[in-house]
Motif scaffolding. Sequence first.
Motif, PDB file in Angstrom:
ATOM      1  N   PHE A 139       0.819  -1.207   0.000  1.00 47.76           N
ATOM      2  CA  PHE A 139       0.000   0.000   0.000  1.00 47.76           C
ATOM      3  C   PHE A 139       0.854   1.259   0.000  1.00 47.76           C
ATOM      4  O   PHE A 139       0.517   2.243  -0.641  1.00 47.76           O
ATOM      5  N   ILE A 149      -7.762  16.709   7.825  1.00 45.92           N
ATOM      6  CA  ILE A 149      -8.790  16.533   6.790  1.00 45.92           C
ATOM      7  C   ILE A 149      -8.347  15.583   5.684  1.00 45.92           C
ATOM      8  O   ILE A 149      -9.066  14.640   5.347  1.00 45.92           O
ATOM      9  N   ALA A 150      -7.162  15.814   5.133  1.00 45.48           N
ATOM     10  CA  ALA A 150      -6.721  14.974   4.013  1.00 45.48           C
ATOM     11  C   ALA A 150      -5.222  15.103   3.781  1.00 45.48           C
ATOM     12  O   ALA A 150      -4.677  16.207   3.794  1.00 45.48           O
ATOM     13  N   ARG A 183     -16.046  17.570   5.450  1.00 46.00           N
ATOM     14  CA  ARG A 183     -14.877  17.779   4.583  1.00 46.00           C
ATOM     15  C   ARG A 183     -14.003  16.534   4.526  1.00 46.00           C
ATOM     16  O   ARG A 183     -13.547  16.123   3.470  1.00 46.00           O
ATOM     17  N   ARG A 184     -13.764  15.946   5.684  1.00 48.36           N
ATOM     18  CA  ARG A 184     -12.898  14.758   5.700  1.00 48.36           C
ATOM     19  C   ARG A 184     -13.560  13.586   4.977  1.00 48.36           C
ATOM     20  O   ARG A 184     -12.905  12.841   4.243  1.00 48.36           O
ATOM     21  N   ASP A 206     -13.160  13.645   1.152  1.00 44.36           N
ATOM     22  CA  ASP A 206     -11.870  13.130   0.685  1.00 44.36           C
ATOM     23  C   ASP A 206     -11.786  11.617   0.869  1.00 44.36           C
ATOM     24  O   ASP A 206     -11.282  10.898  -0.003  1.00 44.36           O
ATOM     25  N   LEU A 244     -11.190   9.687  -2.538  1.00 45.22           N
ATOM     26  CA  LEU A 244      -9.829   9.214  -2.805  1.00 45.22           C
ATOM     27  C   LEU A 244      -9.397   7.984  -2.012  1.00 45.22           C
ATOM     28  O   LEU A 244      -8.763   7.081  -2.556  1.00 45.22           O
ATOM     29  N   ARG A 245      -9.705   8.010  -0.723  1.00 43.47           N
ATOM     30  CA  ARG A 245      -9.108   6.981   0.131  1.00 43.47           C
ATOM     31  C   ARG A 245      -9.752   5.607  -0.037  1.00 43.47           C
ATOM     32  O   ARG A 245      -9.053   4.602  -0.189  1.00 43.47           O
ATOM     33  N   LYS A 291      -8.609   3.987  -3.174  1.00 40.74           N
ATOM     34  CA  LYS A 291      -7.187   3.627  -3.119  1.00 40.74           C
ATOM     35  C   LYS A 291      -6.976   2.313  -2.353  1.00 40.74           C
ATOM     36  O   LYS A 291      -6.228   1.439  -2.781  1.00 40.74           O
ATOM     37  N   TYR A 292      -7.638   2.200  -1.221  1.00 36.37           N
ATOM     38  CA  TYR A 292      -7.528   0.962  -0.431  1.00 36.37           C
ATOM     39  C   TYR A 292      -8.152  -0.221  -1.182  1.00 36.37           C
ATOM     40  O   TYR A 292      -7.571  -1.312  -1.241  1.00 36.37           O
TER      41      TYR A 292
END
Lengths: 273, 273
Positions: free
Chosen positions: A61, A139-140, B154-155, B158, B162-163, B166-167
Amino acid sequence: MSSPPHKLQKLAPYILHYWGGIPGRGEYVRLAFEYAGVSYTDSNDSAKLLKTLRSTSPSHFAPPMLELPNGKILSQTPAILNYLAPKLGLAGEKGNLLKNAVEDDDEREEAEFERSIVNQLVLTALDLCVEAHDSHHPIASSLYYEDQKQEALRRAEDFLKLRIPKYLAHFEETLRKNKVSHSHLVGKTTTTADLVLFHVVDGLLYAFPRRMGALDKGGKYKRVLKLHEKIMAEGGIKEYVESGRRRKFGVGLFRHYPELDGEDEDTIEPEKE
Amino acid sequence: MSSPPHKLQKLAPYILHYWGGIPGRGEYVRLAFEYAGVSYTDSNDSAKLLKTLRSTSPSHFAPPMLELPNGKILSQTPAILNYLAPKLGLAGEKGNLLKNAVEDDDEREEAEFERSIVNQLVLTALDLCVEAHDSHHPIASSLYYEDQKQEALRRAEDFLKLRIPKYLAHFEETLRKNKVSHSHLVGKTTTTADLVLFHVVDGLLYAFPRRMGALDKGGKYKRVLKLHEKIMAEGGIKEYVESGRRRKFGVGLFRHYPELDGEDEDTIEPEKE
């Protein structure tokens, strides 16, 4: 572009793949090798790193990735450290027996348990490292600090007020309760847990000098801070630090933004109790 | 107050100490025992838990804590799972050999490596779990969701955009590249890595049904979603789920707040590519 081989190195049995420039999570692996005096190559070749991340099975990862002498690759800092610990003599006196086959069932159970306790403490210290990172990136990771500064101010306030003291108290208590040595987390030998805690404390002292100074005043965390000083002067680490090879903190996991350290306003009270 | 012993139980060799009511991180340990059919007691005695956290040496930072048959206590989910994996037959075919002494050096090295790869994948899946938690608590665990809702919006944006992809791509790739089985992360036997990924995906489907539905459409993560379905129906887990003993998601690590799942506004586009 690989970093030049350092003095400990003869062959290159282990290769650590990590981003260049920052200590990052790679530092936890470097410290284990440096303390143990075992040679490794520190590779910062970004192109090779990205290729390796995805070309191997299983995928990885994120770095750090450790390339073993047999060419196999392992990632995830705690997995790397737990794998290396008995090989480098950093898994505790009993845990270190697992470098070789342990035939006796009871002895093997004791060794597995001690190695696991070291792993447990490594994981908790790394959790503190993640929280330190999130204090400036709540946040990111994909955004700049400046784009999440308002949220960072709020998160850092809680981190400094509640979280740092909670973690430090946990490690102080662990050191206090260790009957054979108050300067080692497990038993009376240096383990990966001591090395990881050393680096995390070092990062906190860099990032939050004001808050760490305030926390130091009451002597509540004296054993933790003493462990940090002790490791800094220990064989292997001392030479590493003095060599200039140790990367400096900057814009990585631990960052010094004065406004997050409460220097602008005195909202964070020093520890009383 | 302990939970009533369940049908698998004869003696109580292992005791899992965790908070009552929520699956939490304790669930990852429960799933390992349930899959393996090994008896354990699920203790939710908060008073005993808090006392145990601090009275043992070393201290434990947080539950889950696993009390071993010999009375010793280990905490940190990945440390518990890595300790248990070979004992429960969940460390991969080679990794499982470490339940006993492995005298041959090469064989022991292969076993240690496979166990470490399982550990690596467990750690990455648990990192995703932490990010899922932080999507609703980006500022402080000590505050209510309502007091950090703006930051959470906001978090989560993202995290969803994105996260999660990705995982999921990482695990999909790992399944795709596994030459001996596309439905196991490591080799062709179920490991703690599969069980942890199963629960994390289950949690994401609960918390973010809209986003997970959108991600499912292109078939990009079909192997990961199939693994989730497969584990749900597998021996040990099927009985556990059907028994009603498995705790329901609610206000724990995985939470369903429709506003965080982008149901209020359509800012998050479905995957194209």
